[in-house]
Design a protein around this motif. Structure first.
Motif, PDB file in Angstrom:
ATOM      1  N   ASP A  47      -2.094  16.650  22.983  1.00 10.16           N
ATOM      2  CA  ASP A  47      -2.839  15.925  21.949  1.00 10.16           C
ATOM      3  C   ASP A  47      -4.345  16.154  22.001  1.00 10.16           C
ATOM      4  OD1 ASP A  47      -0.444  14.984  21.268  1.00 10.16           O
ATOM      5  OD2 ASP A  47      -0.901  12.875  21.507  1.00 10.16           O
ATOM      6  N   GLU A  48      -5.001  15.621  21.003  1.00  7.71           N
ATOM      7  CA  GLU A  48      -6.459  15.716  20.931  1.00  7.71           C
ATOM      8  C   GLU A  48      -7.092  14.931  22.062  1.00  7.71           C
ATOM      9  OE1 GLU A  48      -6.964  14.166  17.014  1.00  7.71           O
ATOM     10  OE2 GLU A  48      -7.037  16.150  16.131  1.00  7.71           O
ATOM     11  N   GLN A  49      -8.274  15.355  22.454  1.00 12.25           N
ATOM     12  CA  GLN A  49      -9.017  14.723  23.538  1.00 12.25           C
ATOM     13  C   GLN A  49     -10.126  13.854  22.954  1.00 12.25           C
ATOM     14  OE1 GLN A  49      -8.220  15.621  26.950  1.00 12.25           O
ATOM     15  NE2 GLN A  49      -6.458  16.323  25.805  1.00 12.25           N
ATOM     16  N   MET A  50     -10.699  13.006  23.793  1.00 15.86           N
ATOM     17  CA  MET A  50     -11.860  12.229  23.395  1.00 15.86           C
ATOM     18  C   MET A  50     -13.118  13.045  23.688  1.00 15.86           C
ATOM     19  SD  MET A  50     -10.847   9.456  22.145  1.00 15.86           S
ATOM     20  CE  MET A  50      -9.170   8.922  21.924  1.00 15.86           C
ATOM     21  N   VAL A  51     -14.145  12.882  22.883  1.00 17.05           N
ATOM     22  CA  VAL A  51     -15.421  13.557  23.105  1.00 17.05           C
ATOM     23  C   VAL A  51     -16.052  12.966  24.360  1.00 17.05           C
ATOM     24  CG1 VAL A  51     -17.743  13.850  22.163  1.00 17.05           C
ATOM     25  CG2 VAL A  51     -15.767  14.110  20.692  1.00 17.05           C
ATOM     26  N   HIS A  52     -16.645  13.820  25.194  1.00 15.54           N
ATOM     27  CA  HIS A  52     -17.266  13.375  26.442  1.00 15.54           C
ATOM     28  C   HIS A  52     -18.414  12.413  26.137  1.00 15.54           C
ATOM     29  CE1 HIS A  52     -19.402  13.597  30.300  1.00 15.54           C
ATOM     30  NE2 HIS A  52     -18.205  13.902  30.800  1.00 15.54           N
ATOM     31  N   ALA A  53     -18.628  11.478  27.041  1.00 19.40           N
ATOM     32  CA  ALA A  53     -19.645  10.437  26.846  1.00 19.40           C
ATOM     33  C   ALA A  53     -21.033  11.019  26.599  1.00 19.40           C
ATOM     34  CB  ALA A  53     -19.670   9.511  28.058  1.00 19.40           C
ATOM     35  N   ASN A  54     -21.333  12.167  27.223  1.00 16.57           N
ATOM     36  CA  ASN A  54     -22.649  12.773  27.054  1.00 16.57           C
ATOM     37  C   ASN A  54     -22.870  13.302  25.642  1.00 16.57           C
ATOM     38  OD1 ASN A  54     -22.898  12.275  29.737  1.00 16.57           O
ATOM     39  ND2 ASN A  54     -22.707  14.385  30.392  1.00 16.57           N
ATOM     40  N   ASP A  55     -21.792  13.581  24.908  1.00 16.74           N
ATOM     41  CA  ASP A  55     -21.904  14.185  23.584  1.00 16.74           C
ATOM     42  C   ASP A  55     -21.715  13.189  22.441  1.00 16.74           C
ATOM     43  OD1 ASP A  55     -22.266  16.744  24.704  1.00 16.74           O
ATOM     44  OD2 ASP A  55     -20.107  16.920  25.003  1.00 16.74           O
ATOM     45  N   VAL A  56     -21.327  11.978  22.750  1.00 16.02           N
ATOM     46  CA  VAL A  56     -21.023  10.996  21.700  1.00 16.02           C
ATOM     47  C   VAL A  56     -22.230  10.737  20.811  1.00 16.02           C
ATOM     48  CG1 VAL A  56     -20.444   8.577  21.295  1.00 16.02           C
ATOM     49  CG2 VAL A  56     -19.118   9.920  22.909  1.00 16.02           C
ATOM     50  N   LYS A  57     -23.410  10.600  21.406  1.00 20.29           N
ATOM     51  CA  LYS A  57     -24.611  10.296  20.634  1.00 20.29           C
ATOM     52  C   LYS A  57     -24.892  11.397  19.609  1.00 20.29           C
ATOM     53  CE  LYS A  57     -29.508   9.201  21.177  1.00 20.29           C
ATOM     54  NZ  LYS A  57     -30.638   9.145  22.107  1.00 20.29           N
ATOM     55  N   LEU A  58     -24.747  12.667  20.022  1.00 19.72           N
ATOM     56  CA  LEU A  58     -24.973  13.794  19.108  1.00 19.72           C
ATOM     57  C   LEU A  58     -24.005  13.765  17.935  1.00 19.72           C
ATOM     58  CD1 LEU A  58     -25.586  16.805  21.526  1.00 19.72           C
ATOM     59  CD2 LEU A  58     -27.116  15.990  19.752  1.00 19.72           C
ATOM     60  N   VAL A  59     -22.730  13.526  18.232  1.00 18.05           N
ATOM     61  CA  VAL A  59     -21.711  13.525  17.177  1.00 18.05           C
ATOM     62  C   VAL A  59     -21.965  12.374  16.207  1.00 18.05           C
ATOM     63  CG1 VAL A  59     -19.251  13.343  16.687  1.00 18.05           C
ATOM     64  CG2 VAL A  59     -20.020  14.661  18.647  1.00 18.05           C
ATOM     65  N   LYS A  60     -22.350  11.225  16.730  1.00 19.16           N
ATOM     66  CA  LYS A  60     -22.619  10.078  15.845  1.00 19.16           C
ATOM     67  C   LYS A  60     -23.824  10.322  14.948  1.00 19.16           C
ATOM     68  CE  LYS A  60     -20.223   6.399  18.167  1.00 19.16           C
ATOM     69  NZ  LYS A  60     -20.267   5.048  18.703  1.00 19.16           N
ATOM     70  N   GLN A  61     -24.803  11.099  15.433  1.00 18.69           N
ATOM     71  CA  GLN A  61     -25.947  11.439  14.591  1.00 18.69           C
ATOM     72  C   GLN A  61     -25.514  12.352  13.452  1.00 18.69           C
ATOM     73  OE1 GLN A  61     -28.827  13.192  17.222  1.00 18.69           O
ATOM     74  NE2 GLN A  61     -29.790  11.240  17.697  1.00 18.69           N
ATOM     75  N   MET A  62     -24.572  13.244  13.721  1.00 18.16           N
ATOM     76  CA  MET A  62     -24.103  14.169  12.689  1.00 18.16           C
ATOM     77  C   MET A  62     -23.196  13.476  11.673  1.00 18.16           C
ATOM     78  SD  MET A  62     -23.424  17.783  14.617  1.00 18.16           S
ATOM     79  CE  MET A  62     -22.609  17.241  16.095  1.00 18.16           C
ATOM     80  N   MET A  63     -22.568  12.354  12.085  1.00 20.04           N
ATOM     81  CA  MET A  63     -21.655  11.621  11.215  1.00 20.04           C
ATOM     82  C   MET A  63     -22.119  10.168  11.137  1.00 20.04           C
ATOM     83  SD  MET A  63     -18.171  13.303  12.688  1.00 20.04           S
ATOM     84  CE  MET A  63     -17.153  12.068  11.951  1.00 20.04           C
ATOM     85  N   PRO A  64     -23.199   9.892  10.392  1.00 22.80           N
ATOM     86  CA  PRO A  64     -23.787   8.546  10.409  1.00 22.80           C
ATOM     87  C   PRO A  64     -22.907   7.457   9.813  1.00 22.80           C
ATOM     88  CG  PRO A  64     -24.836   9.913   8.745  1.00 22.80           C
ATOM     89  CD  PRO A  64     -23.935  10.808   9.528  1.00 22.80           C
ATOM     90  N   TYR A  65     -21.984   7.792   8.953  1.00 28.39           N
ATOM     91  CA  TYR A  65     -21.173   6.766   8.288  1.00 28.39           C
ATOM     92  C   TYR A  65     -19.758   6.695   8.819  1.00 28.39           C
ATOM     93  CZ  TYR A  65     -25.150   7.063   5.218  1.00 28.39           C
ATOM     94  OH  TYR A  65     -26.444   7.080   4.740  1.00 28.39           O
ATOM     95  N   ALA A  66     -19.440   7.439   9.860  1.00 30.40           N
ATOM     96  CA  ALA A  66     -18.078   7.451  10.406  1.00 30.40           C
ATOM     97  C   ALA A  66     -17.820   6.214  11.245  1.00 30.40           C
ATOM     98  CB  ALA A  66     -17.887   8.704  11.254  1.00 30.40           C
TER      99      ALA A  66
END
Length: 66
Positions: A47-66
């Motif tokens: 199955d799919e994995q969770m994004v590592h804690a160090n990268d969560v902030k970057l991904v949330k910046q790229m997807m502001p409304y998710a």
């Protein structure tokens, strides 16, 4: 304030769970599978994995409304 654009590449690659965690798919399983061992392909199948804690902030910046 103007709306912020979602990074369309990130939107295709990540999904947000109900608890707010970010899921990602695994790489290296789409093509050129003949040279990869059965063990390697089997482990990529899981199955799919969770994004590592160090990268969560970057991904949330790229997807502001998710």
């Amino acid at each position: 304030m103007p709306k912020i654009k979602t990074n369309s590449g990130a939107a295709k690659r990540f999904r947000v769970t109900a608890s707010g965690k970010i899921k990602r798919g695994k790489s290296h399983r789409s093509h050129i599978l003949t040279k990869k061992s059965s063990k390697r392909k089997r482990h990529l199948r899981s199955d799919e994995q969770m994004v590592h804690a160090n990268d969560v902030k970057l991904v949330k910046q790229m997807m502001p409304y998710a």
